[in-house]
Each structure stands twice: as structure tokens, then as C-alpha cells.
Write an enzyme that holds these catalytic residues in place. Structure first.
Site, PDB file in Angstrom:
ATOM      1  CG  HIS A  66      -2.981   3.230   0.381  1.00 34.26           C
ATOM      2  ND1 HIS A  66      -3.802   2.176   0.092  1.00 34.26           N
ATOM      3  CD2 HIS A  66      -2.987   3.368   1.730  1.00 34.26           C
ATOM      4  CE1 HIS A  66      -4.283   1.699   1.230  1.00 34.26           C
ATOM      5  NE2 HIS A  66      -3.835   2.409   2.245  1.00 34.26           N
ATOM      6  CG  ASP A 102      -1.973  -0.980   1.283  1.00 35.65           C
ATOM      7  OD1 ASP A 102      -2.173  -1.652   0.255  1.00 35.65           O
ATOM      8  OD2 ASP A 102      -2.618  -1.123   2.339  1.00 35.65           O
ATOM      9  CG  HIS A 103       2.075   2.542   3.428  1.00 31.33           C
ATOM     10  ND1 HIS A 103       1.083   3.499   3.455  1.00 31.33           N
ATOM     11  CD2 HIS A 103       1.741   1.628   4.367  1.00 31.33           C
ATOM     12  CE1 HIS A 103       0.201   3.181   4.396  1.00 31.33           C
ATOM     13  NE2 HIS A 103       0.573   2.050   4.954  1.00 31.33           N
ATOM     14  CB  THR A 154      -3.148   2.843   9.522  1.00 29.46           C
ATOM     15  OG1 THR A 154      -3.014   1.487   9.069  1.00 29.46           O
ATOM     16  CG2 THR A 154      -2.891   2.882  11.015  1.00 29.46           C
ATOM     17  CB  THR A 155      -6.626  -1.052   9.492  1.00 27.39           C
ATOM     18  OG1 THR A 155      -6.643  -0.889   8.075  1.00 27.39           O
ATOM     19  CG2 THR A 155      -7.812  -1.895   9.903  1.00 27.39           C
TER      20      THR A 155
HETATM   21  N1  PXP Z   1      -3.059  -6.708   7.944  1.00 25.67           N
HETATM   22  C1  PXP Z   1      -4.135  -5.918   7.815  1.00 25.67           C
HETATM   23  C2  PXP Z   1      -5.485  -6.537   7.874  1.00 25.67           C
HETATM   24  C3  PXP Z   1      -3.991  -4.527   7.585  1.00 25.67           C
HETATM   25  O1  PXP Z   1      -5.084  -3.747   7.448  1.00 25.67           O
HETATM   26  C4  PXP Z   1      -2.697  -4.006   7.449  1.00 25.67           C
HETATM   27  C5  PXP Z   1      -2.505  -2.548   7.147  1.00 25.67           C
HETATM   28  O2  PXP Z   1      -3.109  -2.249   5.936  1.00 25.67           O
HETATM   29  C6  PXP Z   1      -1.612  -4.874   7.582  1.00 25.67           C
HETATM   30  C7  PXP Z   1      -1.817  -6.219   7.857  1.00 25.67           C
HETATM   31  C8  PXP Z   1      -0.207  -4.396   7.454  1.00 25.67           C
HETATM   32  O3  PXP Z   1       0.072  -3.523   8.512  1.00 25.67           O
HETATM   33  P1  PXP Z   1       1.419  -2.698   8.471  1.00 25.67           P
HETATM   34  O4  PXP Z   1       1.376  -1.862   7.249  1.00 25.67           O
HETATM   35  O5  PXP Z   1       1.366  -1.915   9.743  1.00 25.67           O
HETATM   36  O6  PXP Z   1       2.536  -3.691   8.446  1.00 25.67           O
END
Ligand code: PXP
Length: 252
Positions: A53, A12-13, A103-104
Site C-alpha cells: 500500500h 494505508d488503505h 494485515t498485521t
Molecule cells: N496499529 C498498528 C500497529 C497497526 O499495524 C495497524 C494496522 O496497520 C493499526 C494500528 C490500524 O489498524 P486498523 O487498520 O485495523 O484500524
């Protein structure tokens, strides 16, 4: 034998950085290719309602060009359901979504939304998409996932990762909460994944849990890529996960 722990790389990022300038660089599909070559077992992408994103075209291109299984993170909405049914990714992870969040911020309240989630989980499952619910490591939520006949849950590790900064006792308390959730969920017959906030510092205690089959990791890997490159960032995460699994197997 605990088996290999899969690594899903969330890209995503890469799209966040691309979208900061509105062009097409850096390309999340190129990041997915590099992650695959560096040892990822799957690619994860969250198509948010506001497309902040990942965009619709990214999902199309991931489906066309990436051989690894795609895990589409999605809110439980009619729009996302129809997108998932159109693309038929390997997996869909249902996450809570609020526009104003950065974020989530936690797991979905599956127990409180059984009636709303049932048709969505059912439709995805009928289309051959492996459904997971992103939930807290909480018995009530795990029971709800079982009641919904979701084959997979992803345990939210955000609070556990934050506890890393609060000292050894707090971190151990959170680790135990994840471990207990993983073992309760496994006993219910659910496949257990985990993710959110994981880093080189926090990944190993979760990777040691034999019940956990997959970790989904994004923000840290993409951030670390600024310093050491994406391939090395993914490779080092893979190495730590494998090392943790090997340590757990020898001590079992
Ligand atoms: N799992 C889920 C369900 C998520 O929503 C996210 C973030 O989008 C991630 C994993 C990954 O989290 P991070 O980007 O903090 O590693």
C-alpha cells in the site's frame, strides 16, 4: 484528569485503493490533509517490505507536506531502520511483518527478540524518534518493552475487536485484558497507545481507559469513508473518543 486522547489516522488503505489501479488516485496525502482538518492528532502509515500500500514516495511526501506528527509503522529490519533514520518521523512503531499475512496479525514478540530489537530501538531513540512497540497486552511483553527502554507501547486490540462478534462476555473478557495491560504498562512508566480493528462499535471501552494516550485507527475509517466521507468518518470517531473520555471522567 485523564487528558485528551489522541487519534492517529492510519491512511494505508487509501494507498491500497490507489494501488489497485496503479495510478495516483486516491492520494493518501490528500486523505492525511482531510484527516488533519477533521480532528486527527497524527498520521500513521505502514511502509511494508512488499510496498503493497504505502510506498517510499508517500513517506517522503507525508514528511514534506503534513504538519501533523507522522507515526511510521515498520518491521524491525535494517532496510526500515535506514529509511526511518533518513526521514526522522516523529514516531516509529515496530510491528511484526510476514509477507503472507493480510494485515498485521498480532503484536511483536518483544520478549523473545530482545537482542534483535535492542539495537533498533536504541538507534531510533538516539535519532530522536519516539519508539513504540506493537505488542499484546501481556505482562511478559510489557516487561520486555520496559527492558528495551522503549518509551511507548501500542497494545494490539485486534482480538478484542473480533470478540465484539462473540457476545458480551467474550467482549468484556477481552476489554479487561486490554485494561489490565494498560494499567500494568502505565505503572512501568510506559506511554500506552492502542490500535488495530477499532470501529465505532468498539472504540469507546478502550477510549475510556485513562492510561491510554493514543489510538491508531485505519481500516474502519477508510471503509466508512466510502459511505459518509472521510471527514465525517474521522469526525465521528473523534466525537466517540471524546464522549468516552468525558463519561470516564464524570464517573471517576
Ligand atoms: N496499529 C498498528 C500497529 C497497526 O499495524 C495497524 C494496522 O496497520 C493499526 C494500528 C490500524 O489498524 P486498523 O487498520 O485495523 O484500524
Amino acid at each position: 484528569m485523564t487528558g485528551k486522547l489522541r487519534l492517529g489516522v492510519n491512511i494505508d488503505h487509501v494507498a491500497t485503493i490507489r494501488n489497485a489501479r496503479g495510478g495516483d488516485h486516491p492520494d493518501p496525502i490528500r486523505a492525511a490533509e482531510l484527516a488533519a482538518a477533521a480532528g486527527a492528532d497524527g498520521i500513521t502509515a505502514h511502509l511494508r517490505e512488499d510496498r503493497r500500500h504505502i510506498g517510499d514516495r508517500d513517506i517522503e511526501r507525508l514528511m514534506e507536506r503534513i504538519a501533523l506528527p507522522l507515526n511510521l509503522e515498520m518491521a524491525a529490519t535494517d532496510e526500515m531502520l535506514s529509511i526511518a533514520l533518513r526521514h526522522r518521523p516523529h514516531a516509529a512503531c515496530i510491528v511484526p511483518e510476514r509477507r503472507e499475512e493480510r494485515t498485521t496479525e498480532g503484536g511483536i514478540d518483544a520478549a523473545g527478540q530482545i537482542d534483535r530489537l535492542r539495537p533498533i530501538v536504541g538507534a531510533l531513540g538516539e535519532a530522536g524518534i519516539r519508539v513504540s512497540l506493537f505488542i499484546e497486552a501481556d505482562r511478559k511483553q510489557l516487561d520486555a518493552a520496559k527492558a528495551l527502554a522503549a518509551p511507548v507501547v501500542e497494545l494490539h486490540t485486534g482480538t478484542y475487536c473480533e470478540a465484539w462478534h462473540s457476545g458480551a462476555d467474550a467482549f468484556e473478557r477481552e476489554r479487561r485484558r486490554i485494561a489490565e495491560g494498560a494499567s500494568y504498562g502505565r505503572a512501568l512508566g510506559l506511554e500506552i497507545h492502542a490500535g488495530h480493528g477499532l470501529s465505532f462499535d468498539t472504540v469507546k471501552p478502550v477510549a475510556r481507559l485513562s492510561e491510554v494516550a493514543e489510538l491508531n485507527i485505519g481500516h474502519f475509517l477508510i471503509g466508512e469513508a466510502i459511505f459518509i466521507g472521510l471527514s465525517d468518518s474521522v469526525r465521528e470517531m473523534r466525537r466517540l473518543m471524546d464522549e468516552a473520555r468525558a463519561e470516564a471522567e464524570t464517573s471517576a
